[in-house]
Motif scaffolding. Sequence first.
Motif, PDB file in Angstrom:
ATOM      1  N   ALA A 134       0.848  -1.187   0.000  1.00 48.90           N
ATOM      2  CA  ALA A 134       0.000   0.000   0.000  1.00 48.90           C
ATOM      3  C   ALA A 134       0.887   1.241   0.000  1.00 48.90           C
ATOM      4  N   HIS A 135       0.499   2.238  -0.792  1.00 48.70           N
ATOM      5  CA  HIS A 135       1.301   3.452  -0.965  1.00 48.70           C
ATOM      6  C   HIS A 135       0.711   4.561  -0.099  1.00 48.70           C
ATOM      7  N   GLY A 136       1.541   5.130   0.803  1.00 46.31           N
ATOM      8  CA  GLY A 136       0.997   6.160   1.663  1.00 46.31           C
ATOM      9  C   GLY A 136       2.025   6.847   2.531  1.00 46.31           C
ATOM     10  N   TYR A 137       1.529   7.646   3.486  1.00 48.91           N
ATOM     11  CA  TYR A 137       2.412   8.459   4.319  1.00 48.91           C
ATOM     12  C   TYR A 137       1.673   8.903   5.577  1.00 48.91           C
ATOM     13  N   VAL A 138       2.435   9.347   6.579  1.00 47.37           N
ATOM     14  CA  VAL A 138       1.868   9.890   7.815  1.00 47.37           C
ATOM     15  C   VAL A 138       1.444  11.337   7.580  1.00 47.37           C
ATOM     16  N   SER A 139       0.221  11.658   7.985  1.00 49.25           N
ATOM     17  CA  SER A 139      -0.282  13.035   7.905  1.00 49.25           C
ATOM     18  C   SER A 139      -0.957  13.364   9.219  1.00 49.25           C
ATOM     19  N   THR A 145       6.041   9.308  12.486  1.00 45.84           N
ATOM     20  CA  THR A 145       6.129   7.882  12.178  1.00 45.84           C
ATOM     21  C   THR A 145       4.941   7.130  12.767  1.00 45.84           C
ATOM     22  N   ALA A 146       4.556   6.072  12.083  1.00 44.81           N
ATOM     23  CA  ALA A 146       3.442   5.247  12.549  1.00 44.81           C
ATOM     24  C   ALA A 146       3.658   3.817  12.089  1.00 44.81           C
ATOM     25  N   THR A 147       3.075   2.879  12.815  1.00 38.83           N
ATOM     26  CA  THR A 147       3.152   1.461  12.468  1.00 38.83           C
ATOM     27  C   THR A 147       1.764   0.932  12.171  1.00 38.83           C
ATOM     28  N   GLY A 179       6.121   0.128   8.736  1.00 36.36           N
ATOM     29  CA  GLY A 179       6.233   1.479   9.251  1.00 36.36           C
ATOM     30  C   GLY A 179       6.036   2.529   8.177  1.00 36.36           C
ATOM     31  N   ALA A 180       5.326   3.593   8.526  1.00 32.19           N
ATOM     32  CA  ALA A 180       5.097   4.714   7.616  1.00 32.19           C
ATOM     33  C   ALA A 180       5.743   5.972   8.179  1.00 32.19           C
ATOM     34  N   THR A 181       6.178   6.857   7.275  1.00 33.52           N
ATOM     35  CA  THR A 181       6.739   8.146   7.658  1.00 33.52           C
ATOM     36  C   THR A 181       6.006   9.237   6.886  1.00 33.52           C
TER      37      THR A 181
END
Length: 236
Positions: A134-139, A145-147, A179-181
């Motif tokens: 999945a393509h994404g980011y933290v907003s 950062t998020a898990t 993990g997402a940033t």
Amino acid sequence: MSCDGRSGGQLTIGISDPHRTASTITVQLVYGGSLVSADSGITVTQTSPTLTLTVDLSGAAGATHEATFTATSATLTPTADTYVRDGSYATTVYGTATTLVVKNASTSGYNRQAFLTYDTSSVLGTIGSATLSAHGYVSDSGGTTATLTAYGVSDTTWTESALTRHTKPALGTALSTAGATTTKSWLAFDVTSHVDATGEPVCLALAEGSAGLAVILDSRENTANPPVLRLVLADG
């Protein structure tokens, strides 16, 4: 186009234009792999993550062109995806949104979970491994950062045009995390155990196992970067 089947790791397809109206046809398959043989007029333009070929039908008089590939993988886009939200948004349907939002919050109205369904019935052969990307980011103003955790979901009867917080299926076993940033990137989750056990269709969920930040993911309505289920074929 016809598919003559997959045997011993090889896939043979036939392409024709019985109406004789097209001079060139471009075909994209869900499979990735390598070319074994092809009739004259077939040009393979991409082999991974999906096979793409251009077929020159000029002068073919409706005849079929065949190509055989060694199929090593399959890349599927969702047949349905959406997310749900609690609080005053609990009856809102997000099935046509171009994004999926995930967050675990202590405050009502901010909790969101995403659900995805994939149809694996078109996949021929034995699945060796399965990865949800999945393509994404933290907003989120709370951090960078998020898990996220991928969960198996046994209920496949929901539809993206009707799913809400009140009607969402229960999350099953936690399968893997990523993990997402704040930088947009692909998040990869190993979901092999659920795909092997489920058959078809395959339903998955993305959520945060504990309080975290909002993560925005592209949905299937975002055709540039939809969430994909990549299957590695064991007999490819």
